[in-house]
Design an enzyme around this catalytic site. Structure first.
Site: not given
Length: 161
Positions: A98-99
């Site tokens: 997840i960014c």
């Protein structure tokens, strides 16, 4: 084994264990809406079911987050990833990474598992399209052999999704 995954396997400090026990009790008494913890006997790794918010692209879809706590939590951020299959989202890679800045550069010890989960649900809820990040294939290929998302130098430039 990578250095990040090796260090995440160290026993929790007393401070981390106490903090996590407190957070786990709060989850059992008052879980955030849209989330269900899966009960395990491992305080250092939580698996949390995420239910897409009504009226969003992810409405009623169910995903699972894996949260691994480092030895010095909450001074150090937990590693949070979606267990594949990860939702199609411009900031979520197909390997579950997840960014999201609060998981890395913007982490604060004042944050909790609940606040992280709510931020992830908000990120999902505000998305206007279901698609992978443009560099998904290259990134996932470079993450083979168990590379941790904490080893990535993230570039947080898109706050519209």
């Amino acid at each position: 084994m990578t250095s990040a995954s090796a260090s995440s396997r160290k026993a929790l400090s007393k401070i981390a264990a106490n903090r996590l026990q407190k957070e786990l009790l709060e989850w059992q008494v008052n879980p955030p809406s849209g989330f269900k913890p899966k009960v395990t006997d491992n305080l250092q790794r939580w698996v949390i079911e995420v239910i897409g918010a009504p009226g969003t692209l992810y409405s009623n879809e169910t995903y699972q987050l894996q949260v691994d706590f480092p030895e010095h939590y909450p001074m150090e951020a937990p590693q949070v990833v979606f267990i594949p299959p990860a939702p199609l989202h411009p900031h979520i890679y197909s390997n579950g990474h997840i960014c999201l800045d609060i998981l890395y550069d913007s982490w604060s010890p004042a944050m909790t598992v609940s606040s992280v989960c709510l931020s992830i649900l908000s990120m999902l809820s505000s998305s206007t399209e279901k698609q992978r990040p443009a560099d998904n294939d290259r990134y996932v290929k470079n993450c083979r052999n168990g590379r941790s998302p904490k080893e990535t130098r993230w570039w947080f430039h898109d706050d519209k999704v």
